[in-house]
Scaffold this motif. Sequence first.
Motif, mmCIF file in Angstrom:
data_model
loop_
_atom_site.group_PDB
_atom_site.id
_atom_site.type_symbol
_atom_site.label_atom_id
_atom_site.label_comp_id
_atom_site.label_asym_id
_atom_site.label_seq_id
_atom_site.Cartn_x
_atom_site.Cartn_y
_atom_site.Cartn_z
ATOM 1 N N LEU A 1 0.862 -1.181 0.000
ATOM 2 C CA LEU A 1 0.000 0.000 0.000
ATOM 3 C C LEU A 1 0.894 1.226 0.000
ATOM 4 O O LEU A 1 1.737 1.394 0.868
ATOM 5 C CB LEU A 1 -0.899 -0.002 1.231
ATOM 6 N N ARG A 2 0.718 2.111 -0.984
ATOM 7 C CA ARG A 2 1.569 3.295 -1.096
ATOM 8 C C ARG A 2 0.812 4.607 -1.019
ATOM 9 O O ARG A 2 1.420 5.659 -0.996
ATOM 10 C CB ARG A 2 2.349 3.254 -2.405
ATOM 11 N N GLY A 3 -0.512 4.567 -1.002
ATOM 12 C CA GLY A 3 -1.228 5.823 -0.905
ATOM 13 C C GLY A 3 -2.728 5.649 -0.995
ATOM 14 O O GLY A 3 -3.233 4.565 -1.282
ATOM 15 N N VAL A 4 -3.413 6.747 -0.743
ATOM 16 C CA VAL A 4 -4.865 6.798 -0.801
ATOM 17 C C VAL A 4 -5.253 7.958 -1.702
ATOM 18 O O VAL A 4 -4.666 9.033 -1.625
ATOM 19 C CB VAL A 4 -5.457 6.987 0.615
ATOM 20 N N VAL A 5 -6.228 7.723 -2.568
ATOM 21 C CA VAL A 5 -6.675 8.730 -3.530
ATOM 22 C C VAL A 5 -8.191 8.835 -3.442
ATOM 23 O O VAL A 5 -8.878 7.836 -3.305
ATOM 24 C CB VAL A 5 -6.261 8.321 -4.968
ATOM 25 N N VAL A 6 -8.710 10.042 -3.534
ATOM 26 C CA VAL A 6 -10.146 10.274 -3.575
ATOM 27 C C VAL A 6 -10.505 10.691 -4.993
ATOM 28 O O VAL A 6 -9.902 11.612 -5.543
ATOM 29 C CB VAL A 6 -10.558 11.374 -2.572
#
Length: 181
Positions: free
Chosen positions: A105-110
């Motif tokens: 897991l490298r990030g979260v995007v909306v």
Amino acid sequence: MAVYTFHVPAGASPGDRLALERAEVVRDGFSWAALIFQLLWCLWNRLWLVAAGFLALSFALSFGLEWAGVPEAAVGIAGLLFVLLFAFEANNLRRLTLERRGLALRGVVVADSAQEAERRAFAIWLGEREAGESHAAGAPAAKPPGPQLQPRPPAHIYASSGREPREGEVIGLFPAAEEPR
């Protein structure tokens, strides 16, 4: 707007274009496809162990409740609740499988859609402000105009102790707890 998680190979560093070949974007939350087509959803997403576990648990639930003498309507309701639970946890099971396969897991995007989430995640990974817009070769990103302010705690927090805050000090419930009395 929905929340998506961005997964790339564990050893990859930001800016590595080859890592994007194996990158995955997974929506967070409830999955309608997993609610309606449980096994097909598992097979489509290559979740072989999840599919086998789903089959085993659903058969065990069904036969266990029938063996215990539970009415047929209650067995059906229990099966529907199991499928509903699966739909809520399906994307989490997908994330666990990706992690097991070596994608961290490298990030979260909306974003509004999976394609938009992928575009934004790739742009962030490559160090671009927006997809299709990149910095000039070797040119650093421009800083916003005006003075660059560093956050500083309000003065009234340290008024009772009579001292100034130290660099990097964390403000919590007891900011001066380590001082001698």
